[in-house]
Scaffold this motif. Sequence first.
Motif, short mmCIF file in Angstrom:
data_model
loop_
_atom_site.label_atom_id
_atom_site.label_comp_id
_atom_site.label_asym_id
_atom_site.label_seq_id
_atom_site.Cartn_x
_atom_site.Cartn_y
_atom_site.Cartn_z
N HIS A 1 -7.44 -0.09 39.99
CA HIS A 1 -6.30 0.31 39.03
C HIS A 1 -6.47 0.37 37.74
N PHE A 2 -7.54 -0.02 37.07
CA PHE A 2 -7.89 -0.44 35.70
C PHE A 2 -8.41 1.22 35.34
N SER A 3 -7.76 1.43 33.79
CA SER A 3 -8.39 2.61 33.42
C SER A 3 -9.65 2.75 32.74
N ARG B 1 -13.05 -0.63 32.28
CA ARG B 1 -13.64 -1.92 32.75
C ARG B 1 -14.48 -2.53 31.30
N THR C 1 -8.58 -2.88 31.40
CA THR C 1 -7.33 -2.37 31.03
C THR C 1 -6.41 -1.57 31.83
N TYR C 2 -5.29 -2.15 32.04
CA TYR C 2 -4.39 -1.34 32.97
C TYR C 2 -2.91 -0.98 32.27
N GLN C 3 -2.72 0.14 32.03
CA GLN C 3 -1.43 0.81 31.23
C GLN C 3 -1.27 0.04 29.94
N LEU D 1 0.41 -5.76 38.77
CA LEU D 1 -0.09 -5.10 37.64
C LEU D 1 1.07 -4.44 36.68
N ASP D 2 2.07 -3.98 37.30
CA ASP D 2 3.21 -3.37 36.49
C ASP D 2 3.91 -4.27 35.69
#
Length: 291
Positions: free
Chosen positions: A48-50, A52, A67-69, A288-289
């Motif tokens: 789900h990471f944008s 790494r 990084t996530y959001q 994650l959210d």
Amino acid sequence: MAKKFFPPSELIINEDGSAFHLHLRPEQLADRVILVGDPGRVSTVAAHFSERECEVSSREFHSITGTYQGKRITVLSTGIGCDNIDIVLTELDSLANIDFNTRTEKDEHRTLTIVRIGTCGGLQPFTPTGSFIASVKSIGFDGLLNYYAGRNEVCDLAMEEAFKQHMDWSPLKGSPYVAVADAELIERIAQGDMVRGYTIACGGFYGPQGRQIRLKIQDPDQNKKVEAFEYEGLRICNFEMESSAVAGLSALLGHRAMTCCMVIANRYTTEMNTEYKNTIDTLIVKVLDRI
């Protein structure tokens, strides 16, 4: 006052400047940390990471920072059991709060936010397979926190005594402890769609959780007693094997931590879902959210 020096025999640092077991270097650790048991689940979370930054593997300890959001997050596998959590939490704290060059504690404390995502066995009729449970307090059957000074200051001592009396606890098992999760983190992660309750962290998967294969267990009525225990309006909802050490060590070290698990077996109704890997991603995205 001179700063405490941590000698090589106590704080073991690899030649590349990484922590001994985790093989992470200080700059690779994010402030937000997600812990999972299964090394394979690290890639499930990191999918789900944008972006790494790094990926490191050593034994059962597999980590990815990315990084996530817009949030920098490290996801790390611990393997099974509170003994591994002792390694993971100690080395994460060392990476955050010890200068690896001077082997002394940093002047300012860095607080990590730690959420364990796991699987568990449900113990109540209201925790069927597929339920998400947030561990408000965890009863440690493992005894790990009893080795550390200050454990009384971060544990619910009244609940410990109530539980031991209710269970007619045998001293041969060692003293259980009740570790308390970070209250604000529970509110933020659990919100309105997770069951809140108590969790028992066991020192094994079979006998300590009341399973009898070829060996008999010391207290055949253990699970019935566990299911019946109630304290301050909450019940023991599940068995797993790490939450007490995560909450207890984090509190002692000045970090904020909690555990949330998906029920994959209900011991009360004898149900089991062996295909849980197809559905745990829902819990991963929630964490994650919200982390």
